[in-house]
Design an enzyme around this catalytic site. Structure first.
Site, mmCIF file in Angstrom:
data_model
loop_
_atom_site.group_PDB
_atom_site.id
_atom_site.type_symbol
_atom_site.label_atom_id
_atom_site.label_comp_id
_atom_site.label_asym_id
_atom_site.label_seq_id
_atom_site.Cartn_x
_atom_site.Cartn_y
_atom_site.Cartn_z
ATOM 1 N N GLU A 1 25.683 -62.457 -42.763
ATOM 2 C CA GLU A 1 24.972 -62.722 -43.887
ATOM 3 C C GLU A 1 25.884 -64.055 -44.367
ATOM 4 O O GLU A 1 26.611 -64.018 -45.279
ATOM 5 C CB GLU A 1 25.054 -61.720 -44.958
ATOM 6 C CG GLU A 1 23.867 -62.217 -46.092
ATOM 7 C CD GLU A 1 24.200 -61.779 -47.576
ATOM 8 O OE1 GLU A 1 23.761 -61.779 -48.682
ATOM 9 O OE2 GLU A 1 25.685 -61.730 -47.917
ATOM 10 N N ASP B 1 28.518 -58.655 -45.128
ATOM 11 C CA ASP B 1 28.377 -59.111 -46.243
ATOM 12 C C ASP B 1 28.933 -60.500 -46.699
ATOM 13 O O ASP B 1 30.188 -60.444 -46.492
ATOM 14 C CB ASP B 1 28.489 -58.101 -47.386
ATOM 15 C CG ASP B 1 27.932 -58.572 -48.550
ATOM 16 O OD1 ASP B 1 26.486 -58.685 -48.657
ATOM 17 O OD2 ASP B 1 28.667 -58.526 -49.508
#
EC number: 2.4.1.18
Length: 733
Positions: A461, A408
């Site tokens: 990401e 993330d």
């Protein structure tokens, strides 16, 4: 029968005032040098610290020697023995309670020099086997070893249910310059609650959850739990073959799931019965689980982690989570988990200023405070912190058999000026904005995971144009296997939000992605982030009435599954949920209830997604060359006035796929599409306007013969009826 011999221990040498003070105030670095049994003139001196005890008796063989009370919970005595006994026990009497146990202070350290060396070097790739709480047998006695890294602490003690949350009687010893504190507590086992009571440099104390705890209490409770795994894996076949085909050359269609809300109220074991069946029915190859590591606030969806080594206890035990992964593997479904090394929350019982000073976070306040989320950023330049995270990535792959980590917020790690105004960040040593510590960390993490865990994929990401995210580390890249294509997602959804009459002016938003489609190994994500916070659900982003919204959604999904790159779709979007997702109630499954009048509309979209996955998985042209430009060829990318895109997907040996996307709500009969002259006829393999999907049923039922009439720069063409707002896949007839 041997009779018991009761004696009163003689008077031992007085306690050193400094020792007593440090033990009482939790600042002793070597309690084992004072407590326990030690040879002395005239016998063996026994010393114990048992707050609240009325008496303490040493039991060894047939000898029972009662120690003298020295006040403040201290007990001592000189016992006439020729040597320190190899084993003895303490019989401790409290008000109305008698407790007999081994003496924790008779044991040698449980960590060896190699463990401490690797921890000091920041290279302990199985850190969870050295730190935390581990049940083991040590010197013939079963108990729990507690270890914690707290280099700035003046002292550390273990507190838990077993000592009534008063750590006074269980001070830990400091293992040299490693910063590690250790204590083996005999008789303590699985299920015990505990924390570490840390004396800060300023003398104040703080009670902290174990950073390496493998199990926690159910939030909002915050204690760590001693855990022992009993799960027996039954996924050997999956594990042996999951890496047979490189992921960028294999079908990869991901269903993103927030486990607590997918079907609210289900445990890990309940989910193990329902989730594999649903994902199998829908045809996805993988699930991606939003963060399962423990987090105090459910509304963070797991993205503010306090227990990096513990699956959230909201849904069950670590073994229960292993069971879920096992069942998914047995169903042939890969498992990715979201992993959050970019930041952590400030909860005073967790990682923030863990031992009284910045430890896991950066010591520079400008570097430590995350400007967007009110959290703290890890100090990735500190080798022990980097080790904590690298080992954590390995932990999820090795201990829980997960097949991938979606990392993330990578962009927030890579740039020193991320969301920071001028003057609120410090350039790197070369004067640049790149976070060199984060680059080195990500490279180390990826290299370590790929070396240790064959078949695992890491996914970034990353929302910027950072070069080499999926390039190997030995070529200077970050070393990820895949990267989310945020540009494709943003542009394509922006295009779809326009009314069809205006889409001609935004045609480039659907074609620009092919300018960089092979710069990285991409995943095309329509994730949870796109259907919350006022962004509306996927179907609700589409303009027009309900029919047009569904038609556009179906056309978009057909385009997405055919575009180079892997696919990811968030739960609820597979059946055209109209409302934004909420973690409080999850997907609106009632939309699929046969009693709901509009149920066929939602079932049609769900059936389309199922068929997209089925056709996709059996058609190598759609995935085998996702990262190879030779796997794609434009037919027409400039038919903006018609809102039409057409392209070929090609595999090395299999049949090609002709994809025609039409984003206008009116049919176009007799529309010429250029095709290669080596395919005499084409037939529909999928049409998003089919009646069974809720469309108008405009299809091309017979073979479409290629005519020797040039179109779109190709020597031949086929003429077909373009359905309204639809994507059509064709293959050689």
């Amino acid at each position: 029968m041997t009779s018991k011999k009761h004696v009163s221990a003689g008077t031992a040498a007085p306690w050193e005032a400094g020792d007593r003070d440090r033990l009482l105030h939790g600042t002793h670095h070597d309690p084992h040098a004072v407590l326990g049994a030690h040879p002395a003139p005239g016998g063996v001196v026994f010393r114990a610290l048992r707050p609240g005890a009325r008496s303490v008796t040493v039991v060894t063989g047939d000898l029972h020697a009662e120690l003298r009370g020295d006040g403040d919970g201290f007990f001592s005595g000189l016992v006439p023995l020729s040597a320190v006994p190899a084993a003895y026990r303490l019989r401790v009497v409290y008000d109305g309670v008698v407790h007999e146990t081994e003496d924790a202070y008779r044991f040698l350290p449980t960590l060896g020099e190699l463990d401490l060396h690797l921890i000091g070097e920041g290279r302990h790739e199985q850190l969870w086997r050295a730190l935390g709480a581990r049940v083991l047998t040590h010197q013939g006695v079963t108990g729990t070893r507690f270890t914690v890294w707290a280099p700035d602490a003046r002292g550390v003690r273990v507190a838990g249910d077993f000592d009534f949350w008063d750590g006074t009687g269980f001070p830990m010893r400091s293992l040299g310059s490693s910063g590690v504190w250790e204590l083996f507590v005999p008789g303590i086992g699985e299920g015990e609650l505990y924390k570490f009571e840390i004396t800060r440099p300023d003398g104040s104390r703080t009670l902290r959850a174990d950073p390496l705890a493998r199990r926690t209490e159910v939030p909002p409770a915050t204690a760590s739990v001693v855990d022992v795994s009993h799960h027996v894996w039954d996924d050997a076949e999956w594990m042996a073959h999951r890496g047979d085909t490189p992921v960028h050359e294999a079908p990869f269609s991901v269903y993103e799931v927030h486990l607590p809300s997918w079907r609210p109220g289900l445990t890990y074991r309940d989910l193990a019965e329902q989730l594999p069946a649903y994902v199998t029915e829908m045809g996805f190859t993988h699930v991606e689980l939003m963060p399962v590591a423990e987090h105090p606030f459910g509304g963070s969806w797991g993205y503010q982690v306090t227990g990096y080594y513990a699956p959230t206890a909201r849904l069950g035990t670590p073994d229960d989570f292993k069971y879920l992964v096992d069942r998914l593997h047995q169903a042939g479904i890969g498992v990715l988990v979201d992993w959050v090394p970019a930041h952590f929350p400030r909860d005073e019982w967790a990682l923030a200023e863990f031992d009284g000073r910045p430890l896991y976070e950066h010591p520079d306040p400008l570097r430590a405070a995350h400007p967007d989320w009110g959290t703290l950023e890890f100090d990735l330049g500190r080798r022990e912190v980097r080790n904590f995270l690298v080992a954590n990535a390995v932990y999820w792959c090795e201990e829980f058999h997960v097949d991938g980590l979606r990392v993330d917020a990578v962009a927030s790690m890579l740039y020193l000026d991320y969301s920071r105004e001028p003057g609120r960040w410090t350039p790197n040593e070369h004067g640049g904005r790149e976070n060199l510590d984060a680059v080195a960390f990500l490279q180390e993490m990826n290299a370590t995971v790929y070396r240790r865990c064959p078949g695992v994929v890491t996914v970034a990401e990353e929302s910027t144009a950072w070069e080499g995210v999926t390039r190997p580390t030995d070529s200077g890249g970050l070393g990820f296997g895949l990267k989310w294509n945020m540009g494709w997602m943003h542009d394509s959804l922006q295009y779809m939000s326009h009314d069809p009459v205006h889409r001609a002016y935004h045609h480039h938003e659907m074609t620009f992605s092919m300018m960089y489609a092979y710069s990285e190994n991409y995943v095309l994500p329509v994730s949870h982030d796109e259907v919350v916070h006022g962004k509306r659900s996927l179907v609700s982003k589409m303009p027009g009435d309900w029919w047009r919204q569904r038609a556009d959604l179906r056309a978009y999904l057909g385009f997405m599954w055919a575009h180079p790159g892997k696919q990811l779709l968030f739960m609820g979007q597979e059946f055209a949920q109209g409302a934004e997702w909420s973690e409080a109630h999850g997907p609106d499954w009632w939309l699929l209830d046969p009693s709901y009048p509009a149920e066929p509309d939602h079932r049609g979209v769900r059936d389309l997604v199922r068929d997209l996955n089925a056709r996709y998985r059996t058609t190598p042209a759609l995935w085998q060359r996702d990262t190879d430009p030779s796997g794609f060829r434009w037919i027409t990318g400039d038919a903006a006035d018609d809102n039409v895109l057409a392209f070929l997907r090609l595999s090395p040996a299999g049949a090609p796929v002709l994809v025609v996307c039409h984003f206008s709500p009116v049919p176009r009969p007799d529309y010429a599409i250029g095709v290669p002259d080596d395919v005499p006829a084409w037939s529909e393999m999928l049409n998003t306007d089919a009646g069974r999907y809720g469309g108008s049923g405009v299809t091309n039922p017979g073979p479409l013969k290629a005519e020797p009439r040039a179109a779109h720069g190709h020597p031949a063409s086929v003429r077909l009826t373009l359905p309204p707002s639809a994507t059509v896949w064709l293959r050689p007839a």
